[in-house]
Scaffold this motif. Sequence first.
Motif, short mmCIF file in Angstrom:
data_model
loop_
_atom_site.label_atom_id
_atom_site.label_comp_id
_atom_site.label_asym_id
_atom_site.label_seq_id
_atom_site.Cartn_x
_atom_site.Cartn_y
_atom_site.Cartn_z
N ASP A 101 -93.79 29.68 -23.39
CA ASP A 101 -94.11 28.38 -23.96
C ASP A 101 -95.58 28.23 -24.34
N LEU A 102 -96.43 29.19 -23.98
CA LEU A 102 -97.84 29.10 -24.33
C LEU A 102 -98.04 29.07 -25.83
N ALA A 103 -97.24 29.85 -26.58
CA ALA A 103 -97.37 29.87 -28.03
C ALA A 103 -97.16 28.48 -28.62
N ARG A 104 -96.16 27.77 -28.11
CA ARG A 104 -95.89 26.42 -28.64
C ARG A 104 -97.04 25.47 -28.30
N LEU A 105 -97.57 25.59 -27.08
CA LEU A 105 -98.67 24.71 -26.68
C LEU A 105 -99.90 24.95 -27.54
N GLU A 106 -100.12 26.22 -27.95
CA GLU A 106 -101.30 26.56 -28.75
C GLU A 106 -101.01 26.59 -30.24
N ARG A 107 -99.82 26.11 -30.63
CA ARG A 107 -99.44 26.04 -32.05
C ARG A 107 -99.46 27.40 -32.70
N LEU A 108 -98.92 28.38 -31.98
CA LEU A 108 -98.70 29.72 -32.50
C LEU A 108 -97.20 29.93 -32.62
N ASP A 109 -96.79 30.82 -33.51
CA ASP A 109 -95.36 31.06 -33.74
C ASP A 109 -94.94 32.35 -33.05
N ASP A 110 -93.98 32.23 -32.13
CA ASP A 110 -93.48 33.35 -31.35
C ASP A 110 -92.01 33.56 -31.73
N ILE A 111 -91.63 34.82 -32.01
CA ILE A 111 -90.24 35.08 -32.40
C ILE A 111 -89.28 34.76 -31.26
N GLY A 112 -89.78 34.69 -30.03
CA GLY A 112 -88.92 34.33 -28.90
C GLY A 112 -88.67 32.85 -28.79
N GLY A 113 -89.44 32.04 -29.51
CA GLY A 113 -89.27 30.59 -29.43
C GLY A 113 -89.69 30.05 -28.08
N LEU A 114 -89.18 28.88 -27.74
CA LEU A 114 -89.46 28.29 -26.44
C LEU A 114 -88.61 28.96 -25.38
N PHE A 115 -89.07 28.89 -24.14
CA PHE A 115 -88.27 29.43 -23.04
C PHE A 115 -87.12 28.49 -22.74
N ASP A 116 -85.91 28.99 -22.91
CA ASP A 116 -84.73 28.18 -22.63
C ASP A 116 -83.57 29.13 -22.38
N PRO A 117 -82.94 29.04 -21.20
CA PRO A 117 -81.81 29.95 -20.95
C PRO A 117 -80.65 29.75 -21.91
N MET A 118 -80.57 28.58 -22.55
CA MET A 118 -79.51 28.34 -23.53
C MET A 118 -80.01 28.76 -24.91
N SER A 119 -80.12 30.06 -25.15
CA SER A 119 -80.65 30.56 -26.41
C SER A 119 -79.55 30.61 -27.47
N LEU A 120 -79.97 30.70 -28.73
CA LEU A 120 -79.04 30.81 -29.85
C LEU A 120 -78.45 32.22 -29.86
N ARG A 121 -77.14 32.31 -29.75
CA ARG A 121 -76.49 33.61 -29.58
C ARG A 121 -76.76 34.54 -30.77
N ASP A 122 -76.55 34.06 -31.99
CA ASP A 122 -76.72 34.92 -33.15
C ASP A 122 -78.17 35.37 -33.31
#
Length: 382
Positions: A246-267
């Motif tokens: 989640d550090l990327a989101r806090l610092e307004r950087l784009d991470d291919i992993g997105g936010l940390f969430d166990p309910m990730s998008l399957r595709d």
Amino acid sequence: GSNPTDYWGVFSNTEVWGYTGVIALALAAYGVAVRASRTRVFWLLVAVIAVLYMLGPFAPIHGWAYGFAPGFDRIRGAGRAYFVIDLAVALLAGFGLQALLRDRLTWKPRQAAVMRWGLLGLGASLAVVALFMIPLMASHVLSVNDPSNRPVIALDNLMMLALWLLLGLGVGLAVWRGALRGGSLLVAVFGVALLDLFAVTMPFNPTTRPILAGFEHAEVVEFLHARRAEEGPFRIETMTTAWQPDLARLERLDDIGGLFDPMSLRDYEALLNAARADRASDAYLALNVRYVIGSHDGDVPGPGFNEAFRSTDGLIVWEAEQTRKRAWFDSDPDIDAMISAEPGELTIVLPDGHPGGPLHISQVWYPGWTARVDGQEVEIER
């Protein structure tokens, strides 16, 4: 023990560790014994089944639930059933406190018998702990030089147990004699129960590392912001747990992993796994990854990556030799356009004279995206 360095036994973390408290257990026992209604027996059975479920591979219930009960194959930690025990004990303790507030007015034979046996049980438990277990462990502490201090930890816990048993016995005797009633009874029970819970759980820490260490990487963040200002928007990939997702989101950087969430998008998760297997593939290039963050003692992302920055807090930033921008044309993959990205919006300004054509955008598809060319809305092809 309070952390991995002094914990006695296989270390647990906050997801499978719990403590209901001596006072709460005593109240719960009184609540069931003084009146065995169907509701109270139900919650008692729930607590017992949850205890057996928590044993995981040491009892069959977890395996049965995992194999046959709908939804339970998604629960990987049997110890998480402790919250069910907490709920059951809390409800039964509430019944017990309610009964104490009512029973102390006129003790009926059953209520008086339960109370006497309860006080006798608390007194006997206190005697065993104070007269046998504490002296035994104290002698062990004095005779054995244990570098892990486990006997000392056990002795401390036994002394705290004796304290809660003593306070519980004191409250019980005061109720029996009629010295505590109404508001004073509530204050006494809640006070002792809260002291019991807080004294045990307050020092517990599942890690010896600073909790926010994964968010404190100012050097790398500053480096990436400087590169973004020079190059335009790009994405990063992280290969180390030292960097919090989640550090990327806090610092307004784009991470291919997105936010940390166990309910990730399957595709999308399937796409990421396939792309990371070959970081020279078109699938990986299409993710717009410019930098990969790893640790000093970690692996290199693969061929085609060079070290761009090494921080003093243990991180390395690897730069991809080959990368693709956030948007591109098939005929012009290295488009010389002004690309800017803000939350929820991507702006692309083509140079004068550019022929245009089908434009590829590296973005997760989601209902609600719209696109405009020179102010006119156009269709988006997935």
